[in-house]
Design a protein around this motif. Structure first.
Motif, PDB file in Angstrom:
ATOM      1  N   GLU A  88       0.807  -1.218   0.000  1.00 26.52           N
ATOM      2  CA  GLU A  88       0.000   0.000   0.000  1.00 26.52           C
ATOM      3  C   GLU A  88       0.844   1.274   0.000  1.00 26.52           C
ATOM      4  O   GLU A  88       0.303   2.368  -0.087  1.00 26.52           O
ATOM      5  CB  GLU A  88      -0.914  -0.011   1.223  1.00 26.52           C
ATOM      6  CG  GLU A  88      -1.866  -1.186   1.250  1.00 26.52           C
ATOM      7  CD  GLU A  88      -2.596  -1.313   2.575  1.00 26.52           C
ATOM      8  OE1 GLU A  88      -2.301  -0.558   3.515  1.00 26.52           O
ATOM      9  OE2 GLU A  88      -3.463  -2.189   2.668  1.00 26.52           O
ATOM     10  N   ALA A  89       2.148   1.137   0.078  1.00 26.52           N
ATOM     11  CA  ALA A  89       3.038   2.301   0.164  1.00 26.52           C
ATOM     12  C   ALA A  89       3.235   2.947  -1.207  1.00 26.52           C
ATOM     13  O   ALA A  89       2.892   2.380  -2.241  1.00 26.52           O
ATOM     14  CB  ALA A  89       4.390   1.876   0.740  1.00 26.52           C
ATOM     15  N   ALA A  90       3.814   4.135  -1.184  1.00 31.99           N
ATOM     16  CA  ALA A  90       4.139   4.848  -2.419  1.00 31.99           C
ATOM     17  C   ALA A  90       5.115   4.022  -3.258  1.00 31.99           C
ATOM     18  O   ALA A  90       5.951   3.291  -2.708  1.00 31.99           O
ATOM     19  CB  ALA A  90       4.748   6.206  -2.078  1.00 31.99           C
ATOM     20  N   PRO A  91       5.026   4.105  -4.579  1.00 30.84           N
ATOM     21  CA  PRO A  91       5.864   3.284  -5.456  1.00 30.84           C
ATOM     22  C   PRO A  91       7.368   3.361  -5.165  1.00 30.84           C
ATOM     23  O   PRO A  91       8.042   2.334  -5.146  1.00 30.84           O
ATOM     24  CB  PRO A  91       5.553   3.814  -6.855  1.00 30.84           C
ATOM     25  CG  PRO A  91       4.160   4.357  -6.737  1.00 30.84           C
ATOM     26  CD  PRO A  91       4.080   4.919  -5.339  1.00 30.84           C
ATOM     27  N   ALA A  92       7.887   4.531  -4.916  1.00 34.77           N
ATOM     28  CA  ALA A  92       9.323   4.666  -4.649  1.00 34.77           C
ATOM     29  C   ALA A  92       9.720   3.924  -3.378  1.00 34.77           C
ATOM     30  O   ALA A  92      10.761   3.258  -3.333  1.00 34.77           O
ATOM     31  CB  ALA A  92       9.715   6.137  -4.553  1.00 34.77           C
TER      32      ALA A  92
END
Length: 102
Positions: free
Chosen positions: A48-52
């Protein structure tokens, strides 16, 4: 909340997640020594985290997973979009491999 700080590159939050990623890499190393898998799946909150952040975390896990040369040639590391379904997906891959080999 901690993941949010890590996504913003907070040094303390990244250190916490870095330690977690190293531990997962060690776990994958242990698993590789007795099960010899060709795929390593991560699920849960990191999906669920940001792509980076996801790519950084997965890369850190990969970096700390010590595999033999023949394992490296076939090993895949992936995030499971199904969150807590990583175990079910792994079982399905193992079943498919069994069916293909018979």
């Amino acid at each position: 909340m901690l993941r949010g700080y890590a996504e913003k590159e907070d040094p303390l939050a990244l250190a916490v997640f870095g330690q977690q990623a190293k531990a997962i890499g060690k776990l994958f190393t242990i698993a590789a020594n007795f099960t010899d898998p060709s795929a390593y799946f991560l699920g849960g909150g990191v999906v669920e985290a940001a792509p980076a952040f996801r790519e950084w975390f997965l890369g850190t896990v990969r970096e700390h997973t010590q595999l033999r040369q023949e394992q490296l040639a076939v090993a895949e590391f992936a995030l499971v979009a199904d969150l807590d379904m990583a175990g079910a997906r792994g079982a399905a891959v193992a079943a498919l491999d069994t069916v293909k080999s018979t």
